[in-house]
Design a protein around this motif. Structure first.
Motif, PDB file in Angstrom:
ATOM      1  N   GLY A 146       0.820  -1.370  -0.074  1.00 30.05           N
ATOM      2  CA  GLY A 146      -0.141  -0.082  -0.111  1.00 30.05           C
ATOM      3  C   GLY A 146       0.892   1.392   0.108  1.00 30.05           C
ATOM      4  N   SER A 147       2.072   1.046   0.522  1.00 34.52           N
ATOM      5  CA  SER A 147       2.699   2.433   0.676  1.00 34.52           C
ATOM      6  C   SER A 147       3.819   2.571  -0.546  1.00 34.52           C
ATOM      7  N   ALA A 148       4.360   3.613  -0.618  1.00 31.75           N
ATOM      8  CA  ALA A 148       5.080   3.937  -1.994  1.00 31.75           C
ATOM      9  C   ALA A 148       6.515   4.926  -1.401  1.00 31.75           C
ATOM     10  N   THR A 149       7.569   4.315  -1.837  1.00 31.80           N
ATOM     11  CA  THR A 149       8.853   5.080  -1.607  1.00 31.80           C
ATOM     12  C   THR A 149       9.495   5.799  -2.678  1.00 31.80           C
ATOM     13  N   TRP A 150       9.701   7.160  -2.576  1.00 36.06           N
ATOM     14  CA  TRP A 150       9.936   7.768  -3.685  1.00 36.06           C
ATOM     15  C   TRP A 150      11.437   8.117  -3.520  1.00 36.06           C
ATOM     16  N   TYR A 151      12.138   8.016  -4.508  1.00 35.87           N
ATOM     17  CA  TYR A 151      13.975   8.223  -4.427  1.00 35.87           C
ATOM     18  C   TYR A 151      14.165   9.646  -5.150  1.00 35.87           C
ATOM     19  N   VAL A 152      14.761  10.479  -4.537  1.00 35.90           N
ATOM     20  CA  VAL A 152      15.481  11.556  -5.645  1.00 35.90           C
ATOM     21  C   VAL A 152      16.759  11.125  -6.068  1.00 35.90           C
ATOM     22  N   VAL A 153      16.683  11.355  -7.218  1.00 37.61           N
ATOM     23  CA  VAL A 153      17.730  10.557  -8.062  1.00 37.61           C
ATOM     24  C   VAL A 153      18.638  11.607  -8.819  1.00 37.61           C
ATOM     25  N   ASP A 154      18.473  12.949  -8.784  1.00 37.18           N
ATOM     26  CA  ASP A 154      19.186  14.095  -9.479  1.00 37.18           C
ATOM     27  C   ASP A 154      20.042  14.647  -8.441  1.00 37.18           C
ATOM     28  N   ARG A 155      20.508  14.317  -7.215  1.00 36.78           N
ATOM     29  CA  ARG A 155      21.169  15.108  -6.194  1.00 36.78           C
ATOM     30  C   ARG A 155      22.410  14.305  -5.728  1.00 36.78           C
ATOM     31  N   PRO A 156      23.224  14.986  -5.217  1.00 39.28           N
ATOM     32  CA  PRO A 156      24.735  14.097  -5.001  1.00 39.28           C
ATOM     33  C   PRO A 156      24.360  13.259  -3.777  1.00 39.28           C
ATOM     34  N   VAL A 157      23.348  13.164  -3.044  1.00 39.27           N
ATOM     35  CA  VAL A 157      22.911  12.002  -2.305  1.00 39.27           C
ATOM     36  C   VAL A 157      21.637  11.470  -2.661  1.00 39.27           C
ATOM     37  N   TYR A 158      21.307  10.081  -2.492  1.00 41.21           N
ATOM     38  CA  TYR A 158      20.068   9.640  -2.819  1.00 41.21           C
ATOM     39  C   TYR A 158      19.177   9.787  -1.357  1.00 41.21           C
ATOM     40  N   VAL A 159      17.886  10.502  -1.536  1.00 44.52           N
ATOM     41  CA  VAL A 159      16.948  10.496  -0.477  1.00 44.52           C
ATOM     42  C   VAL A 159      15.856   9.646  -0.825  1.00 44.52           C
ATOM     43  N   ALA A 160      15.155   9.158   0.349  1.00 48.28           N
ATOM     44  CA  ALA A 160      14.058   8.223   0.167  1.00 48.28           C
ATOM     45  C   ALA A 160      12.821   8.885   0.916  1.00 48.28           C
TER      46      ALA A 160
END
Length: 192
Positions: A146-160
């Motif tokens: 049911g949940s979703a994890t969104w990853y930031v992919v265009d920065r110097p570190v990956y953020v979820a």
């Protein structure tokens, strides 16, 4: 004067004791079962205040850059509350031992929204991945149940950012704005 005999009981004394003690034992048993099974609304699924109180426990995941300057800057810039589907969620305490680079928002009635910074590149990020642009930040969505994890992919570190199914888009928008204003944009690395 002759003494009148005392009226005799129809029940023998041991049986009389059982007859008088049985209601008391029954009442005590019902009370014990009620306490054991959570009577009084404590575990009532209709009572939303019981499921999400207290510190948020997070499972440790590899986050090799959680102590980086970028993660420190992002964590200190993130808002103290997020708007999730019209509800304002305050920042939540994390249960010890709290993983480095993690934050959570939520309240007693809602599943928490969890952010982690400094993670490894998500394995689902490929040259053909469908990315979403929110406030000039590129995100990769990975759904799990049911949940979703969104990853930031265009920065110097990956953020979820893990959001429950009823969260709406507010948390993504608020976090995207902070990431846009805090972390430098870079190229999307689709290969390990």
């Amino acid at each position: 004067m002759a003494q009148e005999p005392e009226p005799a009981s129809l029940l023998p004394r041991p049986l009389l004791a059982v007859a008088l003690g049985l209601p008391a034992l029954l009442a005590a048993g019902v009370a014990a079962v009620g306490l054991f099974l959570g009577a009084g609304g404590k575990d009532d699924p209709a009572d939303p205040s019981t499921g999400h109180a207290g510190p948020v426990a997070l499972v440790p995941v590899p986050a090799p850059k959680a102590r980086s300057d970028e993660c420190k800057a992002l964590l200190s810039a993130l808002p103290m509350q997020l708007v999730s589907n019209g509800v304002t969620l305050p920042r939540r305490e994390l249960a010890a031992p709290a993983p480095e680079g993690a934050l959570a928002w939520g309240d007693a009635q809602h599943e928490p929204v969890v952010l982690r910074c400094g993670l490894d590149r998500p394995g689902d990020l490929t040259p053909t991945s469908e990315l979403r642009l929110i406030s000039d930040v590129q995100w990769l969505e990975v759904s799990d149940g049911g949940s979703a994890t969104w990853y930031v992919v265009d920065r110097p570190v990956y953020v979820a950012l893990t959001v429950p199914p009823d969260a709406g888009t507010g948390p993504l928008q608020d976090v995207s704005t902070t990431i846009r204003d805090t972390l430098a944009q870079g190229p999307v690395q689709t290969r390990g």
